[in-house]
Design an enzyme around this catalytic site. Structure first.
Site, PDB file in Angstrom:
ATOM      1  N   GLU A 267      -8.727  -1.443  -4.654  1.00 39.42           N
ATOM      2  CA  GLU A 267      -8.661  -2.355  -3.627  1.00 39.42           C
ATOM      3  C   GLU A 267      -8.291  -1.822  -2.008  1.00 39.42           C
ATOM      4  O   GLU A 267      -7.836  -1.287  -2.069  1.00 39.42           O
ATOM      5  CB  GLU A 267      -7.546  -3.215  -4.065  1.00 39.42           C
ATOM      6  CG  GLU A 267      -7.651  -3.868  -5.302  1.00 39.42           C
ATOM      7  CD  GLU A 267      -6.119  -4.783  -5.635  1.00 39.42           C
ATOM      8  OE1 GLU A 267      -5.427  -5.243  -4.955  1.00 39.42           O
ATOM      9  OE2 GLU A 267      -6.344  -5.391  -6.553  1.00 39.42           O
ATOM     10  N   GLU A 330      -1.694 -13.053   2.197  1.00 38.40           N
ATOM     11  CA  GLU A 330      -1.732 -13.302   0.526  1.00 38.40           C
ATOM     12  C   GLU A 330      -2.707 -14.211   0.711  1.00 38.40           C
ATOM     13  O   GLU A 330      -3.743 -13.379  -0.594  1.00 38.40           O
ATOM     14  CB  GLU A 330      -0.475 -13.716   0.568  1.00 38.40           C
ATOM     15  CG  GLU A 330       0.319 -12.612  -0.889  1.00 38.40           C
ATOM     16  CD  GLU A 330      -0.813 -10.691  -1.354  1.00 38.40           C
ATOM     17  OE1 GLU A 330      -1.735 -11.692  -2.582  1.00 38.40           O
ATOM     18  OE2 GLU A 330      -0.826  -9.949  -1.260  1.00 38.40           O
TER      19      GLU A 330
END
Length: 494
Positions: A267, A330
């Site tokens: 990621e 987020e």
């Protein structure tokens, strides 16, 4: 048709030879691009539509899931997209047993493979950050038994790994001095790396320059021109935080004798929106980082300590997911909106919506022997000093700026979620108020004017396609190939 004349054929051959170096040195755009496909949203399209879009409209050729959802795994059948599926954190104790691993493979792999190209199974997500001794002690045994179960089922090509945040490092700055956390280094990472070596699978890490920057170090995080950070142990001056992070992981591996094991980037990403007023967060910066990332990890240049390597890389994330908890950022890491509209031009669309990734800035790392860049004074003394001392906003483990702590991953699919499984820029308990990650706070407090570099406007809605050697060169691939064809055709008619 009469055979081509010798002069004509000779001319075509000469022209082809002259153009061949251009073709060989011009990187094709068809680089490997991976993406994390999260599902924490109530407005996402059905998996079949998403899989079709990825396969037919984008240049993405690999997808990483945070679970093994049957609907999603089936949707990628026949697409040619390589898939990473994840066994949930809570599955790890059972996976450590022969019967448990065999059952998991029978339920989650056998029904879909090889129609769906499952290339890797991730065992949990950032397990070493959970603090759960049962999960941590069973992690490597689970990886071993799962690989054995895959082999027993005849699925020898499917690899096994597990993603880590950079919180696994006790020391991460400078990169050459980086080490794994004491005790874990010998009890967990040495046997894990031995497993990776034997199975030829990658050690997967989640580096996030986004969580390591502040207003002063934004150019370093985005690999813009900057004075850099000197590693006195090697004489290398790093001007890219991403490369420093990867070399920190490499040095920790090398200290245990496993420098030959490949590293994959599970990621990494950059959000397009965060708290109001945060410096360095907009679609422009996100596009800048993703384009740099694709070019840097796939170009074959490697890093200062790992020259000529490429890195299997998965961008975080495919979508903006409106149900993700935590700070604003987020919910805004996506390349696409839920309706498949690009959030910005990352250069990954097949239909010409974007151009090739911009080239990485010309000296990503400079050897002291060849002359490190000059260090410009700043309010804190120098960019290098600020970068070296910048806190790791999302780290829970006390590592320096290259150790970014738990990443905003989706996590596993078990019934009882750990904080890492649920995901978050930085757990609120570790870094501040629930609605503000400390990286956002740090960036907001910085002045952002280091080296006279000003970030693009916060209100920007689209990133301009950066011009650069790579974007221009890659556009030459089709014309040059056409020229070769034309030359040979011409020769046949002379």
């Amino acid at each position: 048709m009469p055979p081509p004349s010798r002069p004509g054929l000779a001319a075509a051959i000469v022209l082809s030879i002259c153009l061949l170096p251009i073709l060989l040195t011009t990187p094709p755009f068809a680089t490997a691009i991976g993406v994390n496909y999260g599902t924490k949203g109530d407005n996402l399209l059905p998996p079949a539509k998403v899989a079709s879009f990825i396969a037919n409209r984008t240049r993405i050729d690999r997808v990483k899931l945070f679970d093994a959802s049957p609907d999603i795994v089936k949707a990628f059948a026949g697409t040619g997209i390589a898939l990473v599926v994840t066994a949930g954190n809570g599955d790890i104790p059972k996976l450590a047993t022969k019967d448990g691993a065999a059952a998991w493979v029978a339920a989650n792999v056998a029904p879909y493979y090889p129609a769906t190209d499952i290339s890797l199974v991730a065992v949990g997500n950032e397990i070493m950050d959970t603090g759960d001794q049962s999960l941590m002690s069973n992690l490597v045994p689970a990886m071993r038994s799962l690989k054995a179960a895959l082999n027993a089922a005849g699925f020898h090509k499917i690899r096994v790994s597990t993603p880590h945040s950079l919180g696994i490092l006790s020391v991460s700055q400078p990169p050459s001095a980086s080490r794994f956390r004491p005790v874990d280094d010998r009890l967990v990472f040495a046997p894990m790396l031995e497993f990776h070596r034997k199975t030829r699978s990658p050690f997967m890490v989640n580096p996030y320059p986004y969580f390591g920057y502040n207003g002063l170090t934004l150019p370093y995080a985005l690999a813009r021109p900057n004075p850099g950070v000197l590693d006195p142990g090697t004489g290398i001056t790093y001007t890219s935080m991403l490369l420093a992070q990867l070399d920190s992981v490499f040095s920790a591996m090398k200290a245990l004798g496993f420098e030959d094991v490949e590293i994959a980037v599970g990621e990494t990403g950059w959000p397009t929106k965060a708290m109001d007023g945060q410096i360095g967060v907009s679609p422009a910066e996100a596009a800048e980082y993703i384009r740099y990332l694709i070019g840097e990890t796939s170009a074959g240049k490697g890093t200062p300590l790992m020259p000529k390597r490429t890195f299997e890389t998965y961008i975080f994330a495919l979508f903006n997911e409106n149900l993700k908890p935590g700070p604003v950022a987020e919910r805004n890491f996506g390349l696409f909106q839920p309706d498949l509209t690009p959030v910005y031009d990352a250069g990954i669309m097949k239909d010409g919506a974007g151009s090739a990734p911009a080239a990485a800035p010309a000296a990503a790392a400079t050897s002291a022997k060849s002359g490190a860049p000059e260090r410009a004074p700043t309010k804190t003394g120098s960019v290098s000093k600020a970068a070296a001392s910048a806190p790791a906003p999302s780290s829970k483990h006390g590592a320096s700026e290259t150790s970014t702590g738990p990443s905003p991953s989706e996590g596993g699919s078990t019934d009882e979620k750990t904080p890492q499984e649920e995901g978050g820029d930085a757990p609120a308990s570790a870094s501040g108020p629930a609605d503000e990650s400390s990286s956002e706070i740090a960036a907001k407090e910085g002045d952002g004017d280091v080296g006279t570099e000003k970030p693009p406007g916060e209100g920007s809605t689209a990133a301009p396609a950066p011009a650069g050697p790579a974007s221009k060169a890659t556009n030459l691939v089709i014309p040059v190939s056409s020229m070769l064809t034309f030359a040979l055709s011409l020769a046949l008619h002379i």
